[in-house]
Design an enzyme around this catalytic site. Structure first.
Site, short mmCIF file in Angstrom:
data_model
loop_
_atom_site.label_atom_id
_atom_site.label_comp_id
_atom_site.label_asym_id
_atom_site.label_seq_id
_atom_site.Cartn_x
_atom_site.Cartn_y
_atom_site.Cartn_z
CB SER A 129 37.04 69.92 38.90
OG SER A 129 37.80 68.86 39.43
CG ASP A 187 48.05 63.24 44.61
OD1 ASP A 187 47.73 64.43 44.76
OD2 ASP A 187 47.71 62.34 45.40
N GLY A 188 48.98 66.32 42.97
CA GLY A 188 49.53 67.56 43.51
C GLY A 188 49.93 67.45 44.97
CG ASP A 235 42.50 76.05 37.18
OD1 ASP A 235 41.28 76.06 37.46
OD2 ASP A 235 42.94 76.07 36.01
CE1 TYR A 245 38.62 79.69 38.54
CE2 TYR A 245 39.81 78.71 36.70
CZ TYR A 245 39.47 78.72 38.04
OH TYR A 245 39.98 77.77 38.88
CE1 TYR A 262 33.89 77.65 34.62
CE2 TYR A 262 34.89 78.85 36.43
CZ TYR A 262 35.02 78.04 35.32
OH TYR A 262 36.26 77.63 34.91
#
Length: 285
Positions: free
Chosen positions: A164, A144-145, A162, A68, A230
């Protein structure tokens, strides 16, 4: 998360893949923590090494994480002629950072992670991934992105999400507004690459993503990589470019770089965009 361990086995049960579950035999529980954002569990498994679990969902195992990390990083970076400034949203295990800094052209890489607890757990229990945090080209932003990107326009050559799954803290990273922010944060010719779920389990989610991304970016493509831990055994990458198709590397993949890889090579890069027919029909890409 501990209630997902039964008779020595951890089972990954989620409403996001109803009716099926991946299980690993547990040797030892190493770490449990409830942060402001999520539950963190780390355990040593019998066959996959140490395993990082967030809100009951496996994020990384020592055995297969490279499949990944390498693909989500090197596909966009090799598709860009000169990736000098890179942003990673999420990626608190450090694995993507580890891969990004393998590129000598990269001058700076910033990582936005909302949960410092993930970084701390990875430093302790996934050191081969967390090595990425220690590189001099890396800057950390805990927060926070989306907030971060609102302040940064036209700055990044490559942005890697990347994340979740779209339940819990990462939900906003699968929405149109986020992709509009990504576009604004890109420098001319910029590329975005995001974790984009399983063709086998989440085709509706992927179709929704690709549909609105086609209205934002001139080139929207989908690749995937094989990864046993995954859900469904593979994970997708949504690759959006403001300049060119990303289906082939635009820079030489040198022997020196190949020596550093366990999964990625030029042939795998190209092959990862070849989709099975059921996905071609649904996604029209």
């Amino acid at each position: 998360d501990m209630d997902q361990i039964n008779k020595g086995w951890f089972s990954e049960i989620s409403e996001f893949w109803p009716g099926n579950s991946f299980s690993l035999q547990v040797e030892q529980v190493l770490h449990q923590q409830k942060t402001e954002y999520q539950d963190i569990l780390v355990f040593k498994s019998k066959t996959f090494g140490n395993v990082l679990v967030l809100d009951g969902v496996i994020q990384a195992t020592e055995r297969d994480e490279f499949a990944y990390q390498e693909m989500i990083t090197h596909v966009p970076l090799f598709a860009h002629p000169s990736p000098k400034r890179v942003l990673v949203v999420g990626g608190g295990d450090g694995g993507v950072l580890r891969e990004v800094v393998k590129h000598p052209l990269v001058e700076s890489v910033t990582l936005c992670e909302i949960d410092a607890g993930v970084i701390e757990a990875s430093r302790r229990f996934l050191p081969k991934m967390a090595v990425g945090f220690d590189h001099p080209k890396v800057t950390l932003f805990i927060g926070d992105g989306l907030e971060f990107m609102r302040q940064r326009k036209g700055e990044f050559d490559v942005i890697i999400t990347d994340s979740s799954d779209p339940i819990g803290p990462a939900q906003g990273l699968f929405e149109r507004a986020y992709y509009e922010l990504l576009k604004e944060a890109l420098a001319p010719g910029g590329i975005v690459c995001s974790q984009a779920e399983s063709l086998w389990l989440h085709l509706d989610t992927i179709k929704n993503l690709t549909t609105f991304c086609k209205e934002i970016f001139p080139h929207v493509e989908y690749a995937y990589t094989s990864i046993p831990s995954y859900p469904g055994g593979s994970i997708g990458l949504l690759v959006c470019s403001t300049a060119n198709s990303c289906k082939s590397p635009v820079r030489p993949v040198t022997a020196d770089m190949i020596d550093k890889m366990q999964y990625y090579n030029e042939s795998v890069h190209k092959a990862s965009f070849v989709l099975p027919q059921f996905a071609v029909k649904q996604l029209n890409i």
